[in-house]
Design a protein around this motif. Structure first.
Motif, mmCIF file in Angstrom:
data_model
loop_
_atom_site.group_PDB
_atom_site.id
_atom_site.type_symbol
_atom_site.label_atom_id
_atom_site.label_comp_id
_atom_site.label_asym_id
_atom_site.label_seq_id
_atom_site.Cartn_x
_atom_site.Cartn_y
_atom_site.Cartn_z
ATOM 1 N N VAL A 144 0.760 -1.213 -0.064
ATOM 2 C CA VAL A 144 0.059 -0.108 -0.007
ATOM 3 C C VAL A 144 0.903 1.264 0.148
ATOM 4 C CG1 VAL A 144 -1.660 1.365 1.283
ATOM 5 C CG2 VAL A 144 -1.774 -1.061 1.253
ATOM 6 N N VAL A 145 0.861 2.034 -1.017
ATOM 7 C CA VAL A 145 1.522 3.239 -1.014
ATOM 8 C C VAL A 145 0.550 4.563 -0.886
ATOM 9 C CG1 VAL A 145 2.924 4.625 -2.530
ATOM 10 C CG2 VAL A 145 2.926 2.322 -2.791
ATOM 11 N N GLY A 146 1.087 5.394 0.265
ATOM 12 C CA GLY A 146 0.159 6.477 0.554
ATOM 13 C C GLY A 146 0.230 7.415 -1.054
ATOM 14 N N PRO A 148 0.605 -7.168 -5.718
ATOM 15 C CA PRO A 148 -0.302 -6.170 -6.090
ATOM 16 C C PRO A 148 -0.030 -4.888 -5.112
ATOM 17 C CG PRO A 148 -1.189 -7.912 -4.686
ATOM 18 C CD PRO A 148 0.056 -8.353 -5.211
ATOM 19 N N VAL A 149 -0.181 -3.682 -5.618
ATOM 20 C CA VAL A 149 0.272 -2.403 -5.167
ATOM 21 C C VAL A 149 -0.980 -1.465 -5.319
ATOM 22 C CG1 VAL A 149 1.779 -0.280 -5.165
ATOM 23 C CG2 VAL A 149 2.569 -2.655 -6.088
ATOM 24 N N HIS A 150 -1.400 -0.917 -4.017
ATOM 25 C CA HIS A 150 -2.678 -0.140 -3.993
ATOM 26 C C HIS A 150 -2.237 1.139 -3.680
ATOM 27 C CE1 HIS A 150 -4.503 -4.013 -3.707
ATOM 28 N NE2 HIS A 150 -3.744 -4.467 -2.712
ATOM 29 N N LEU A 151 -2.841 2.132 -4.073
ATOM 30 C CA LEU A 151 -2.659 3.561 -3.726
ATOM 31 C C LEU A 151 -3.721 4.009 -2.636
ATOM 32 C CD1 LEU A 151 -2.062 5.268 -7.005
ATOM 33 C CD2 LEU A 151 -0.472 4.901 -5.457
ATOM 34 N N TRP A 152 -3.410 4.548 -1.633
ATOM 35 C CA TRP A 152 -4.163 4.963 -0.554
ATOM 36 C C TRP A 152 -4.250 6.208 -0.272
ATOM 37 C CZ3 TRP A 152 -8.129 2.397 1.031
ATOM 38 C CH2 TRP A 152 -8.992 2.833 2.081
ATOM 39 N N ASP A 153 -5.432 6.968 -0.175
ATOM 40 C CA ASP A 153 -5.551 8.367 0.017
ATOM 41 C C ASP A 153 -4.873 8.704 1.411
ATOM 42 O OD1 ASP A 153 -6.048 10.902 0.542
ATOM 43 O OD2 ASP A 153 -8.269 10.788 -0.201
ATOM 44 N N GLU A 154 -3.935 9.619 1.275
ATOM 45 C CA GLU A 154 -2.979 9.870 2.507
ATOM 46 C C GLU A 154 -3.477 11.195 3.005
ATOM 47 O OE1 GLU A 154 1.405 11.481 1.268
ATOM 48 O OE2 GLU A 154 1.237 9.509 1.659
ATOM 49 N N ARG A 155 -4.211 12.024 2.564
ATOM 50 C CA ARG A 155 -4.371 13.253 2.790
ATOM 51 C C ARG A 155 -4.604 13.451 4.202
ATOM 52 N NH1 ARG A 155 -9.482 15.033 -1.067
ATOM 53 N NH2 ARG A 155 -9.670 12.790 -0.841
ATOM 54 N N LEU A 156 -3.751 14.407 4.714
ATOM 55 C CA LEU A 156 -3.608 14.893 6.355
ATOM 56 C C LEU A 156 -2.756 13.689 7.298
ATOM 57 C CD1 LEU A 156 -7.286 16.423 6.850
ATOM 58 C CD2 LEU A 156 -5.123 17.426 5.996
ATOM 59 N N SER A 157 -2.448 12.459 6.409
ATOM 60 C CA SER A 157 -1.815 11.463 7.216
ATOM 61 C C SER A 157 -0.692 12.190 8.171
ATOM 62 C CB SER A 157 -1.640 10.115 6.552
ATOM 63 O OG SER A 157 -0.446 10.592 5.635
ATOM 64 N N THR A 158 0.188 12.884 7.309
ATOM 65 C CA THR A 158 1.452 13.160 8.156
ATOM 66 C C THR A 158 0.999 14.402 9.237
ATOM 67 O OG1 THR A 158 2.792 12.947 6.074
ATOM 68 C CG2 THR A 158 3.626 14.326 7.854
ATOM 69 N N GLN A 166 -2.960 1.533 8.239
ATOM 70 C CA GLN A 166 -4.058 1.130 9.052
ATOM 71 C C GLN A 166 -5.518 1.446 8.514
ATOM 72 O OE1 GLN A 166 -3.617 -0.626 12.169
ATOM 73 N NE2 GLN A 166 -5.881 -0.961 11.579
ATOM 74 N N GLY A 167 -5.287 2.796 7.940
ATOM 75 C CA GLY A 167 -6.829 3.138 7.171
ATOM 76 C C GLY A 167 -7.021 1.980 6.042
ATOM 77 N N TYR A 168 -6.192 1.626 5.255
ATOM 78 C CA TYR A 168 -6.156 0.632 4.461
ATOM 79 C C TYR A 168 -6.688 -0.674 4.889
ATOM 80 C CZ TYR A 168 -5.389 -3.150 0.724
ATOM 81 O OH TYR A 168 -5.661 -3.907 -0.211
ATOM 82 N N LEU A 169 -6.034 -1.176 5.984
ATOM 83 C CA LEU A 169 -6.609 -2.524 6.750
ATOM 84 C C LEU A 169 -7.991 -2.024 7.322
ATOM 85 C CD1 LEU A 169 -3.485 -3.247 8.822
ATOM 86 C CD2 LEU A 169 -4.172 -4.417 6.641
#
Length: 151
Positions: free
Chosen positions: A69-71, A101-111, A142-145
């Protein structure tokens, strides 16, 4: 959900998921537990090192990674900017390199959320800089999971 609710195929699936917070200078790395319930920050890879991919190679083998999973940094309005495009390209490279498999996961505001957590925990600025990328990778994973469990 209890352990009784899980099928035997769910329990035998021990491949872990790797979460990555891809930055210009550093890559935060997190790994799921074998059941895919929790994310733990593992390390930060310095992209300035010539052999930084070898660190990733080692982690994928060591943790028996089954997917990545890539942010995916989007602008607040949902559009994709230069950083998002770079992450999309890098995700393609990872998929080709590892045949996973590589998934893009919305990372807005994670940092920002990770930074707020560290500030609330009264972690010094110097120490925050050392762990922020690893914690952001944990938030992303964790968001992805959590979303994967809901489906």
């Amino acid at each position: 959900m209890s352990l009784n609710d899980l099928s035997s195929s769910d329990l035998s699936a021990s491949a872990r998921i790797l979460g990555l917070d891809f930055g210009e200078r550093r890559i935060g790395v997190a790994v799921s537990d074998s059941l895919g319930w929790t994310a733990q920050g593992v390390e930060v890879i310095d992209r300035k090192l010539d052999n930084w991919y070898s660190h990733l190679d080692r982690l994928i083998a060591e943790y028996q990674i089954g997917e990545i999973v890539v942010g995916f940094p989007r602008n607040m309005n949902g559009t994709v900017g230069p950083k998002g495009e770079a992450c999309q390209q890098w995700a393609k490279e990872l998929e080709e390199r590892y045949s996973l498999p590589v998934h893009l996961w919305d990372e807005r505001l994670s940092t920002m959320a990770a930074e707020r957590t560290l500030i609330d925990a009264d972690v010094s600025r110097k120490k925050r800089k050392k762990v922020i990328d690893r914690l952001a990778a944990s938030w992303i994973l964790q968001g992805y999971l959590d979303a994967k469990r809901r489906t």
